[in-house]
Design a protein around this motif. Structure first.
Motif, PDB file in Angstrom:
ATOM      1  N   PHE A  84       0.835  -1.207   0.000  1.00 11.65           N
ATOM      2  CA  PHE A  84       0.000   0.000   0.000  1.00 11.65           C
ATOM      3  C   PHE A  84       0.869   1.256   0.000  1.00 11.65           C
ATOM      4  CE2 PHE A  84      -1.958   3.367   2.584  1.00 11.65           C
ATOM      5  CZ  PHE A  84      -3.047   3.664   1.774  1.00 11.65           C
ATOM      6  N   TRP A  85       1.896   1.306   0.843  1.00  9.63           N
ATOM      7  CA  TRP A  85       2.743   2.495   0.919  1.00  9.63           C
ATOM      8  C   TRP A  85       3.603   2.656  -0.326  1.00  9.63           C
ATOM      9  CZ3 TRP A  85       1.878   6.622   3.379  1.00  9.63           C
ATOM     10  CH2 TRP A  85       1.147   6.601   4.562  1.00  9.63           C
ATOM     11  N   ILE A  86       4.070   1.569  -0.897  1.00  9.42           N
ATOM     12  CA  ILE A  86       4.844   1.658  -2.148  1.00  9.42           C
ATOM     13  C   ILE A  86       3.965   2.218  -3.259  1.00  9.42           C
ATOM     14  CG2 ILE A  86       5.953   0.273  -3.942  1.00  9.42           C
ATOM     15  CD1 ILE A  86       7.076  -1.500  -1.676  1.00  9.42           C
ATOM     16  N   MET A  87       2.712   1.756  -3.316  1.00  7.56           N
ATOM     17  CA  MET A  87       1.786   2.281  -4.325  1.00  7.56           C
ATOM     18  C   MET A  87       1.489   3.758  -4.071  1.00  7.56           C
ATOM     19  SD  MET A  87      -0.847  -0.867  -4.966  1.00  7.56           S
ATOM     20  CE  MET A  87      -1.900   0.136  -5.967  1.00  7.56           C
ATOM     21  N   MET A  88       1.314   4.150  -2.828  1.00  3.83           N
ATOM     22  CA  MET A  88       1.038   5.552  -2.503  1.00  3.83           C
ATOM     23  C   MET A  88       2.225   6.438  -2.893  1.00  3.83           C
ATOM     24  SD  MET A  88      -1.988   5.774  -1.442  1.00  3.83           S
ATOM     25  CE  MET A  88      -2.074   7.388  -0.716  1.00  3.83           C
ATOM     26  N   ILE A  89       3.447   5.966  -2.609  1.00  3.94           N
ATOM     27  CA  ILE A  89       4.642   6.729  -2.971  1.00  3.94           C
ATOM     28  C   ILE A  89       4.741   6.841  -4.488  1.00  3.94           C
ATOM     29  CG2 ILE A  89       7.172   6.678  -2.964  1.00  3.94           C
ATOM     30  CD1 ILE A  89       6.956   5.487  -0.108  1.00  3.94           C
ATOM     31  N   GLY A  90       4.480   5.728  -5.177  1.00  8.34           N
ATOM     32  CA  GLY A  90       4.503   5.751  -6.647  1.00  8.34           C
ATOM     33  C   GLY A  90       3.476   6.712  -7.210  1.00  8.34           C
ATOM     34  N   LEU A  91       2.267   6.699  -6.673  1.00  9.26           N
ATOM     35  CA  LEU A  91       1.233   7.636  -7.126  1.00  9.26           C
ATOM     36  C   LEU A  91       1.632   9.083  -6.826  1.00  9.26           C
ATOM     37  CD1 LEU A  91      -2.050   5.761  -6.141  1.00  9.26           C
ATOM     38  CD2 LEU A  91      -1.234   6.281  -8.438  1.00  9.26           C
ATOM     39  N   GLY A  92       2.244   9.298  -5.683  1.00  8.15           N
ATOM     40  CA  GLY A  92       2.709  10.653  -5.347  1.00  8.15           C
ATOM     41  C   GLY A  92       3.770  11.139  -6.322  1.00  8.15           C
TER      42      GLY A  92
END
Length: 135
Positions: A29-37
């Motif tokens: 979840f956090w890797i995806m959030m960082i990628g989206l950011g």
């Protein structure tokens, strides 16, 4: 005592097994959030860059239009001045020719007229140089 020793390691394995998938989902979840950011920041900077380029292009076009208008106005003024000077030179040439034909050796009018004609020619040359510089 052996049964207690065997149950303890089983409990620790089962708790790590339960926490394993939740930790994986949390990290995912956090890797995806960082990628989206990162993607959002990249997209926004590209958008801002395009916006600035568009504004600069518009300003440049406006400035070029103003410069072109000024240039054309100056060329028109200088062209009019050159035409006036050419007419004046032509008039002086005609007058000089007339005076040379009618002048006697005692009069000095032709020398004065020639001097005036020379000055007008110099002014005409100076205006031509200014036009060349403006072009």
């Amino acid at each position: 005592m052996q049964p207690l020793a065997e149950t303890s390691p089983v409990r620790s394995r089962s708790t790590t097994a339960r926490n394993g998938p939740s930790v994986k989902w949390f990290l995912l979840f956090w890797i995806m959030m960082i990628g989206l950011g990162v993607y959002a920041v990249y997209s926004y900077t590209n958008h801002l860059k395009q916006q600035v380029l568009t504004e600069l292009s518009t300003q440049s076009q406006q400035q070029l239009t103003v410069l072109k208008t000024d240039y054309e106005a100056k060329i028109a003024v200088l062209s009019e001045e050159v035409k006036e000077l050419q007419n004046t030179v032509q008039s002086f040439n005609e007058l000089l020719t007339f005076t040379k034909d009618n002048a006697s050796a005692k009069t000095d009018n032709s020398n004065k007229l020639y001097t005036q004609l020379s000055e007008v020619s110099k002014q005409l040359e100076a205006l031509k140089k200014e036009m060349d510089l403006i072009k």
